[in-house]
Structures are given as C-alpha cells and as structure tokens.
Write a protein that holds these residues in place. Sequence first.
Motif, PDB file in Angstrom:
ATOM      1  N   GLY A  99     -13.796  -5.158   2.162  1.00 17.66           N
ATOM      2  CA  GLY A  99     -13.264  -4.865   0.832  1.00 17.66           C
ATOM      3  C   GLY A  99     -13.115  -3.373   0.601  1.00 17.66           C
ATOM      4  O   GLY A  99     -12.097  -2.916   0.056  1.00 17.66           O
ATOM      5  N   ALA A 102     -10.163  -2.101   2.652  1.00 15.25           N
ATOM      6  CA  ALA A 102      -8.872  -2.521   2.106  1.00 15.25           C
ATOM      7  C   ALA A 102      -8.426  -1.615   0.962  1.00 15.25           C
ATOM      8  O   ALA A 102      -7.233  -1.383   0.778  1.00 15.25           O
ATOM      9  CB  ALA A 102      -8.947  -3.966   1.628  1.00 15.25           C
ATOM     10  N   LEU A 103      -9.380  -1.084   0.209  1.00 14.50           N
ATOM     11  CA  LEU A 103      -9.057  -0.224  -0.930  1.00 14.50           C
ATOM     12  C   LEU A 103      -8.999   1.253  -0.565  1.00 14.50           C
ATOM     13  O   LEU A 103      -8.852   2.103  -1.444  1.00 14.50           O
ATOM     14  CB  LEU A 103     -10.078  -0.425  -2.054  1.00 14.50           C
ATOM     15  N   SER A 281     -12.104 -10.994  -2.486  1.00 14.06           N
ATOM     16  CA  SER A 281     -11.062 -11.641  -1.686  1.00 14.06           C
ATOM     17  C   SER A 281      -9.926 -12.162  -2.575  1.00 14.06           C
ATOM     18  O   SER A 281      -8.745 -12.050  -2.222  1.00 14.06           O
ATOM     19  CB  SER A 281     -11.656 -12.785  -0.870  1.00 14.06           C
ATOM     20  N   LEU A 284      -7.922  -9.068  -3.959  1.00 13.32           N
ATOM     21  CA  LEU A 284      -7.085  -8.415  -2.957  1.00 13.32           C
ATOM     22  C   LEU A 284      -5.935  -9.294  -2.491  1.00 13.32           C
ATOM     23  O   LEU A 284      -4.983  -8.791  -1.887  1.00 13.32           O
ATOM     24  CB  LEU A 284      -7.952  -7.993  -1.764  1.00 13.32           C
ATOM     25  N   SER A 285      -6.026 -10.586  -2.771  1.00 12.76           N
ATOM     26  CA  SER A 285      -4.908 -11.472  -2.430  1.00 12.76           C
ATOM     27  C   SER A 285      -3.919 -11.607  -3.593  1.00 12.76           C
ATOM     28  O   SER A 285      -2.821 -12.137  -3.423  1.00 12.76           O
ATOM     29  CB  SER A 285      -5.429 -12.862  -2.033  1.00 12.76           C
ATOM     30  N   ARG A 288      -1.043  -6.139  -3.853  1.00 12.77           N
ATOM     31  CA  ARG A 288      -1.274  -5.264  -2.704  1.00 12.77           C
ATOM     32  C   ARG A 288      -2.480  -4.368  -3.004  1.00 12.77           C
ATOM     33  O   ARG A 288      -2.694  -3.945  -4.160  1.00 12.77           O
ATOM     34  CB  ARG A 288      -0.035  -4.440  -2.368  1.00 12.77           C
ATOM     35  N   PRO A 289      -3.289  -4.073  -1.997  1.00  9.89           N
ATOM     36  CA  PRO A 289      -4.521  -3.301  -2.221  1.00  9.89           C
ATOM     37  C   PRO A 289      -4.293  -1.982  -2.938  1.00  9.89           C
ATOM     38  O   PRO A 289      -5.150  -1.549  -3.714  1.00  9.89           O
ATOM     39  CB  PRO A 289      -5.060  -3.098  -0.805  1.00  9.89           C
ATOM     40  N   VAL A 292      -4.390  -2.633  -6.538  1.00 12.13           N
ATOM     41  CA  VAL A 292      -5.771  -2.917  -6.953  1.00 12.13           C
ATOM     42  C   VAL A 292      -6.547  -1.615  -7.106  1.00 12.13           C
ATOM     43  O   VAL A 292      -7.287  -1.417  -8.074  1.00 12.13           O
ATOM     44  CB  VAL A 292      -6.463  -3.854  -5.949  1.00 12.13           C
ATOM     45  N   ARG A 293      -6.384  -0.718  -6.139  1.00 11.80           N
ATOM     46  CA  ARG A 293      -7.077   0.573  -6.223  1.00 11.80           C
ATOM     47  C   ARG A 293      -6.627   1.338  -7.468  1.00 11.80           C
ATOM     48  O   ARG A 293      -7.460   1.912  -8.182  1.00 11.80           O
ATOM     49  CB  ARG A 293      -6.814   1.406  -4.971  1.00 11.80           C
ATOM     50  N   TRP A 409      -1.457   2.829   3.651  1.00 15.65           N
ATOM     51  CA  TRP A 409      -0.891   1.802   2.774  1.00 15.65           C
ATOM     52  C   TRP A 409       0.338   1.124   3.350  1.00 15.65           C
ATOM     53  O   TRP A 409       0.934   0.268   2.700  1.00 15.65           O
ATOM     54  CB  TRP A 409      -0.536   2.411   1.415  1.00 15.65           C
ATOM     55  N   THR A 411       1.960  -1.515   5.516  1.00 15.67           N
ATOM     56  CA  THR A 411       1.525  -2.803   6.048  1.00 15.67           C
ATOM     57  C   THR A 411       2.455  -3.259   7.160  1.00 15.67           C
ATOM     58  O   THR A 411       3.647  -3.501   6.926  1.00 15.67           O
ATOM     59  CB  THR A 411       1.498  -3.877   4.938  1.00 15.67           C
TER      60      THR A 411
END
Length: 472
Positions: A99, A102-103, A281, A284-285, A288-289, A292-293, A409, A411
């Motif tokens: 986690g 991902a951020l 989880s 983050l789904s 996009r991370p 979220v950040r 970032w 992907t």
Amino acid sequence: MTVRLYDSRAQELLDFEPLEPGRVGIYVCGPTVQSSPHIGHLRSALVYDLWRRWFTWRGYDVTFVRNVTDIDDKILANASESEEWWALAYRVELEFTAGYRALGILAPTYEPRATASIGQMQEIIQRLIDRGHAYAAEDGSGDVYFDTASWPTYGELTRQGLDDMAPATDADPRGKRDPRDFALWKGHKPEEPASASWPSPWGAGRPGWHIECSAMSSRYLGPAFDIHGGGLDLRFPHHENELAQSAAAGDAFASYWVHNGLVNVNGQKMSKSLGNSVFASDLLSAARPLAVRYYLGSAHYRSTIDYHDGVLEEADSAIERIEGFLRRADRRISSTRFAAEVVRDVPEEFAAAMDDDLSVPQAIAVIHDTVRAGNAALDNEDLATAARAQGAVLAMTDILGINPLSVEWQTAADEPAVTALSSLVTRLLDSRRVAREARDFAEADRIRDELAAAGIQIEDTPEGPHWSLTDR
C-alpha cells in the motif's frame, strides 16, 4: 525559511529547531500488523512522507524511522492453527508495504520490527525498576508494570491528571498496584504459543506495546531526537505512556510531538463495529493511486478528512488539469529557446504555506493558480511565462509526490490500450487533415465533434494537432 509545526505537547505552533543543525530525526509509530491496512493507515503514512519530503527540500538530512509492531495481543488473537502469529504478522506487513509503495510513499531510513529489539526493551525496563518507576508483580506471573504514581508529570502530553484517568486495559491486572499502571513486560501464559515468549530477568514473556516504541526510537535515533509522529488516536494512552517511561528512564526523548487527524467515512467515524472500514486494497482499486495520494494529502494533516462518493473523481480531475498543462507546455516549449527557462523552483507562496505547519491545501492552491496562469500564457503565446510556470509546477508536484509525469506513476498495463487508442485517433486526425486541405470544413468539424463526443479534445498547434482525454 523557518519551518513551523504544531507541537501537541505545547499545544501551539513552534519554530522548528533541530537538535543538530542540518539534520532531522523523525520517529513515526507504524502499523500493528494484525489485519489488513485501511484508509486511515495510508493517510497517516502519507502525512509523514510529506513532512519528510519538505524537510529534505529545505536542505535537512532526514533520518526517518517507522516501526512495525509484530508482536501484540491482537496479533496473537488473530492467529490460527493454519497461520501462526509470526506468519500472520509478516503477511500483513507485506500488505502495508504494498500500500505504501502504491502511493509513492518513500521507504523509511529504518523500519525495525519490535521482535528485533527485545534486548533494548528489557534494558529500559531494568532502568525503570532501578529508578523506582517500575515493579515486577509479586504474584509470580512475570509481569512488570510502570508505576504511574511514581512519575509526577504523567499525563503531561494529553494534559490529564492521574485521578481523571481510566484504568489501563493493556494487560491483565493480576499483579498491579494501581489499575492505571500499564504493562512493560507480560509474563507468558499457558494458552499462548511458546514462540511468542522471550527469556527475561522477570520470567519468560513478551513486551508491552508502549515499551516497544521507546526502545526502537532510542535505538535508531538516540535517547533524544527531534520529532515523534503518529495518528491522533495514539496520543493516549500510547504516546503518553511512551513519554512517561522514556523520561522516567532518563531519556530526553522527542523534542516535538506531531499528530495527524483521522478519517471519517460518509460523516461517521470509521470503526469495525459500524462495518464502514475502507481497506487499502479497495481504495486503490477505486481510482488510480496518484488520485488516491492527491486526495489523502490534499487536506491539512491535522484535520479530519471524510471519505465519500465523488472524492476520488474530484482528485483525479485535479490531477488531469495539472497533467494537461504540463504535457501541453512540454509540447510547446521543449524544442524552443524558452526550454532553458523551465527551472524547477517553487514560488514563495508555496514555500510559505509548507513552512507554516505543512499547509498543503494552500500549497495545492498555488499549484492550480500556476497551472491556470501557465495555460493563459500558452494561449497568448507567451512562452517565457509558460516555461517559468511549467518549472514551478514540476517542482511543487515533485515535492508533494504528485507529479503526473514522474516515472513512478506511469502504468505499464495501460500501454497497450493507449497504443491502440492512439492509432485510431491518429487515423481520424489524418482524415480531418485531408478534409481541411480539401476545404471540406463540414467533414473536418464532424470528425472533431465525433472525437469530442468520445471524450477526446483536439488542440491545433503550430506543430500540428494534439489530442488528449478529457472528462465528459
């Protein structure tokens, strides 16, 4: 140039003065790896990632320690015959690490596990006993407790008097002299696994929760360090007890105490009893991370944030506005003489906001103001001004870890879809170019409208048309 922070013990904003010039030691209470991480864990980790990044930008050499509590009552309770406590702890620790990664949260300088510092915990406990601030239970249980009545300033962090405190519930009260005394060492019980026990002068057992952080912080940062951080919910009893036992043992401990606010869900406190926990989880789904950040970091770190429908979409739209400007500026400026003016430096307003107790909302407002000014400059063909705006936005978003053009970032999983879409759009743009050359403007407009209806914006530039995705 002075960083100011809100010290929870003083309950006021203070100028930050490091113990050692040019260096900052930060200890943050990390997760107790009993179950999967939730949105609150991610928010807290991100807060101190931002503090760390800002101190680094300000020129400090930062030593950042975030622990892992891998032995605890709850971990033992959640273990099973098919998964022993240490296996559970490691599995959940990996979930937290995933986690954080991902951020884009930077890895700590040190990330010690509690089970690796048992000797240091026992040494502090012995010092407390020798100084008259701790005692071993007389019932032969092997328990050792901190004697709260022996420490006159107990309660100073949360400004509570001893008479106002409820009994400590962190351990069996079987050998306590006072119900408010808290556990430093817990004697082994027959129903607990033998692997969750270490030898000690007071009998086999395991550490109490609070002593773990006192030992790990002093081991990796020394008996005196600059900043102790954690969630607001840790102020009492955890941080209060850390401060009391460390000070009573003779350590100066933390100069400043910093606490981040919590997370509500749809206006309610997040809790297991309400069944409204938002796990990492799931979060983050949902977006996009990077979005979220942006969402988790956009509020002031001491405020309570609310998670509800639409917040991630709003964050994603904000990121798209920043990304749109940066890509547009790069296309227009990179091959011109104005590229030399793309200097990554932050505006004074941004720095002032960050220096003022990490006021990220005001700092983000500067980013968006600069994006708007940069786009206006591009519209007016003022490439010099646009280049300076581009450099400023790159610098500010780099500091906050939200630069959408950063490699972290990008992907790889999106590449096939982007390639396919690019091929189709390029063919339509070629058809539009042919129509315009034939002065068939109705057909050219039809193609442009068709692309717009699909959420694809066309920008005609001196170098040719450029397409980008937009919100529909």
